[in-house]
Design an enzyme around this catalytic site. Structure first.
Site, PDB file in Angstrom:
ATOM      1  N   ASP A 112       0.155  -1.087  -0.094  1.00  0.00           N
ATOM      2  CA  ASP A 112       0.293  -0.060  -0.094  1.00  0.00           C
ATOM      3  C   ASP A 112       0.330   1.276   0.158  1.00  0.00           C
ATOM      4  O   ASP A 112       0.620   2.029  -0.751  1.00  0.00           O
ATOM      5  CB  ASP A 112      -1.160  -0.555   1.353  1.00  0.00           C
ATOM      6  CG  ASP A 112      -2.108  -1.246   1.237  1.00  0.00           C
ATOM      7  OD1 ASP A 112      -1.910  -1.914   0.205  1.00  0.00           O
ATOM      8  OD2 ASP A 112      -3.045  -1.189   1.919  1.00  0.00           O
ATOM      9  N   ASP A 200      -2.825   6.171  -2.949  1.00  0.00           N
ATOM     10  CA  ASP A 200      -2.002   5.028  -2.396  1.00  0.00           C
ATOM     11  C   ASP A 200      -1.386   4.388  -3.005  1.00  0.00           C
ATOM     12  O   ASP A 200      -1.325   3.942  -4.560  1.00  0.00           O
ATOM     13  CB  ASP A 200      -2.727   3.908  -2.084  1.00  0.00           C
ATOM     14  CG  ASP A 200      -3.661   4.655  -0.362  1.00  0.00           C
ATOM     15  OD1 ASP A 200      -3.819   5.838   0.374  1.00  0.00           O
ATOM     16  OD2 ASP A 200      -4.253   3.499   0.410  1.00  0.00           O
ATOM     17  N   HIS A 249      -7.829   0.271  -3.925  1.00  0.00           N
ATOM     18  CA  HIS A 249      -6.488  -0.152  -4.182  1.00  0.00           C
ATOM     19  C   HIS A 249      -6.549  -1.687  -5.274  1.00  0.00           C
ATOM     20  O   HIS A 249      -7.652  -1.888  -5.419  1.00  0.00           O
ATOM     21  CB  HIS A 249      -6.205  -1.229  -3.186  1.00  0.00           C
ATOM     22  CG  HIS A 249      -5.768  -0.233  -2.382  1.00  0.00           C
ATOM     23  ND1 HIS A 249      -5.375  -1.395  -0.689  1.00  0.00           N
ATOM     24  CD2 HIS A 249      -5.235   0.618  -1.866  1.00  0.00           C
ATOM     25  CE1 HIS A 249      -4.985   0.274   0.149  1.00  0.00           C
ATOM     26  NE2 HIS A 249      -4.750   1.018  -0.829  1.00  0.00           N
ATOM     27  N   ASP A 251      -5.255  -4.389  -6.481  1.00  0.00           N
ATOM     28  CA  ASP A 251      -4.573  -5.499  -6.372  1.00  0.00           C
ATOM     29  C   ASP A 251      -6.080  -7.057  -5.997  1.00  0.00           C
ATOM     30  O   ASP A 251      -5.448  -8.048  -5.718  1.00  0.00           O
ATOM     31  CB  ASP A 251      -3.617  -5.632  -5.817  1.00  0.00           C
ATOM     32  CG  ASP A 251      -3.902  -4.426  -4.200  1.00  0.00           C
ATOM     33  OD1 ASP A 251      -4.286  -5.234  -3.880  1.00  0.00           O
ATOM     34  OD2 ASP A 251      -2.256  -5.769  -3.699  1.00  0.00           O
ATOM     35  N   ARG A 268     -17.072  -6.245 -10.939  1.00  0.00           N
ATOM     36  CA  ARG A 268     -15.704  -5.004 -11.484  1.00  0.00           C
ATOM     37  C   ARG A 268     -15.175  -5.556 -12.822  1.00  0.00           C
ATOM     38  O   ARG A 268     -13.827  -5.277 -12.888  1.00  0.00           O
ATOM     39  CB  ARG A 268     -14.567  -5.074 -10.291  1.00  0.00           C
ATOM     40  CG  ARG A 268     -14.886  -5.202  -8.852  1.00  0.00           C
ATOM     41  CD  ARG A 268     -14.120  -4.995  -7.952  1.00  0.00           C
ATOM     42  NE  ARG A 268     -14.317  -5.667  -6.275  1.00  0.00           N
ATOM     43  CZ  ARG A 268     -13.407  -5.575  -5.476  1.00  0.00           C
ATOM     44  NH1 ARG A 268     -12.147  -5.428  -5.702  1.00  0.00           N
ATOM     45  NH2 ARG A 268     -13.956  -6.103  -3.878  1.00  0.00           N
ATOM     46  N   SER A 302     -11.062  -5.757   3.710  1.00  0.00           N
ATOM     47  CA  SER A 302     -11.135  -6.239   2.439  1.00  0.00           C
ATOM     48  C   SER A 302     -12.360  -7.051   2.009  1.00  0.00           C
ATOM     49  O   SER A 302     -12.785  -7.790   3.349  1.00  0.00           O
ATOM     50  CB  SER A 302      -9.585  -6.636   2.391  1.00  0.00           C
ATOM     51  OG  SER A 302      -8.535  -6.416   2.758  1.00  0.00           O
ATOM     52  N   SER A 303     -12.476  -7.385   0.857  1.00  0.00           N
ATOM     53  CA  SER A 303     -13.698  -8.392   0.533  1.00  0.00           C
ATOM     54  C   SER A 303     -13.174  -9.560   0.541  1.00  0.00           C
ATOM     55  O   SER A 303     -11.995  -9.482   0.038  1.00  0.00           O
ATOM     56  CB  SER A 303     -14.358  -7.396  -1.041  1.00  0.00           C
ATOM     57  OG  SER A 303     -13.396  -7.645  -1.778  1.00  0.00           O
ATOM     58  N   CYS A 355      -0.477  -8.105  -0.643  1.00  0.00           N
ATOM     59  CA  CYS A 355      -0.845  -6.363   0.467  1.00  0.00           C
ATOM     60  C   CYS A 355       0.542  -6.784   0.380  1.00  0.00           C
ATOM     61  O   CYS A 355       0.981  -5.742   1.153  1.00  0.00           O
ATOM     62  CB  CYS A 355      -2.210  -6.475  -0.003  1.00  0.00           C
ATOM     63  SG  CYS A 355      -3.207  -6.414  -0.580  1.00  0.00           S
TER      64      CYS A 355
HETATM   65  O1  DAV Z   1     -11.697  -5.943  -2.649  1.00  0.00           O
HETATM   66  O2  DAV Z   1     -11.191  -5.147  -0.532  1.00  0.00           O
HETATM   67  C1  DAV Z   1      -8.867  -5.329  -1.285  1.00  0.00           C
HETATM   68  C2  DAV Z   1      -7.414  -4.504  -1.294  1.00  0.00           C
HETATM   69  C3  DAV Z   1      -6.000  -4.508  -0.633  1.00  0.00           C
HETATM   70  N1  DAV Z   1      -4.908  -4.176  -0.609  1.00  0.00           N
HETATM   71  C4  DAV Z   1     -11.080  -5.628  -1.706  1.00  0.00           C
HETATM   72  C5  DAV Z   1      -9.219  -4.251  -1.993  1.00  0.00           C
END
Ligand code: DAV
Length: 373
Positions: A112, A200, A249, A251, A268, A302-303, A355
């Protein structure tokens, strides 16, 4: 393999050339940060973290550290040199003349903060107040690289003021609803304004001569313009991904695997008009496999799409989180050797395998992968 005597070289031009030296984060002292404008916009409305802040539970820190140490050993076992940051006391108030924050964040996700482009390591501006001082955790390493590699360039982007003018007040409510968020993000109405330069490092993907940067919550257009001016030898491309209600982000959304192949999060998708440079140059963008989980682990920002937050070791080898069986299967079918890494219990500290790492050295040179512009 004598890693201690391996000469320090800072150089990395892309996401897939053979990885030889990397930073792996640590979970020590990590905090759940206190509410602040940009963070509130990102924490999902139904998250177990809303309103909570302070040090994360010790058992969770210990478990995450065990996994991060194990990952570091796996990489070392493959001949990759691994360095670790120096954590700070994150559970303390910080301030500048413009603001005060109750706690800091941690240093699990170096990706990040640090952007390696060729022989340069650039400290990002960051866009959360709780992460304003995070670069200090990496300074001991950066100073060492600077001393050991006389060609290394250590740069820091202008520190932002992060006053309330940087954040759209519309996002302050926790009752916006996902539908409205999807509309806003599709229209590129993000939480950050264009008051000043913000980015970031994890919004940037490196493709040799081309840098692909996500415009979203953590990186604004001024940030992307700053990157273009800062790297005049590169072409900088702005992308955005409608379908993500919390776009931070790139990634867990867009993952290059090797020259010519990118995985894209099927929820997405890159808009048609932004695909031109990839299409024209024979790059294939495929849907990534589905995540193996229906929800993120507890206290995680994060997801579930951290499933696609893989770390490519070279064009034949990729690290995938152990429980992400669909992602592993897809990459295996694509002919990659899949290295399983147990990391899920560290996700809450700042993300997945991509990450929690930052490149110091990958073999290879700066290539032009998109000659037809
Ligand atoms: O999908 O929550 C997480 C990215 C963390 N660097 C997400 C993105």
């Amino acid at each position: 393999m004598d890693q201690l005597r391996q000469k320090t070289i800072v150089s990395s031009w892309n996401e897939w050339d053979p990885l030889k030296h990397v930073i792996v984060g640590t979970a020590d002292g990590a905090c759940i940060p206190a509410p602040e404008p940009a963070l509130d916009a990102k924490v999902p409305e139904d998250s177990d973290m809303r309103g909570q802040f302070g040090p994360r539970p010790k058992e969770m820190v210990d478990k995450a550290n065990e996994l991060l140490d194990q990952f570091a050993s796996q990489l070392e076992g493959r001949g990759i040199r691994v360095d670790r940051p120096t954590p700070m006391e994150f559970n303390q108030k910080t301030s500048t003349p413009d603001w005060q924050a109750e706690t800091m964040f941690g240093c699990m996700p170096p990706r990040d903060v640090l952007l390696t482009v060729g022989k340069e390591i650039l400290e990002a501006t960051m866009s959360y107040r709780c992460r304003w001082f995070e670069y200090l955790c990496y300074r001991p390493l950066l100073q060492k690289y600077y001393d050991e590699d006389s060609e290394m360039r250590h740069e820091a982007a202008p520190k932002p003021r992060l006053t309330d003018h940087d954040y759209r007040q519309d996002y302050l409510s926790d009752k916006i609803g996902v539908q409205k968020r999807l509309e806003w993000t599709a229209n590129k109405f993000f939480v950050t304004t264009e008051e000043e330069v913000l980015f970031d490092a994890a919004d940037v993907l490196r493709f040799g001569k081309d840098l692909v940067v996500q415009h979203g919550f953590t990186t604004n257009l001024k940030g992307i313009d700053w990157l273009a001016r800062h790297f005049p030898g590169h072409r900088v491309h702005t992308v955005n991904f409608p379908g993500d209600p919390y776009p931070i982000h790139i990634d867990a959304t867009f993952t290059p695997i090797k020259p010519g192949l990118i995985m894209n999060n099927p929820q997405r998708r890159l808009p048609e008009e932004q695909r031109e440079m990839f299409n024209k140059n024979g790059w294939e963008i495929i849907d990534s496999a589905q995540p193996a989980h229906n929800s993120p682990p507890p206290l995680c920002y994060s997801s579930v799409w951290l499933s696609m937050n893989v770390l490519v070791l070279d064009t034949k080898t990729v690290c995938v989180e152990k429980s992400e069986v669909y992602q592993a299967e897809q990459l295996d079918k694509l002919g990659m050797e899949v290295v399983e890494v147990d990391l899920r219990d560290a996700y809450a500290f700042g993300g997945g395998l991509h990450c929690c790492t930052a490149d110091v050295y990958r073999e290879g040179t700066c290539e032009d992968y998109f000659p037809i512009q």
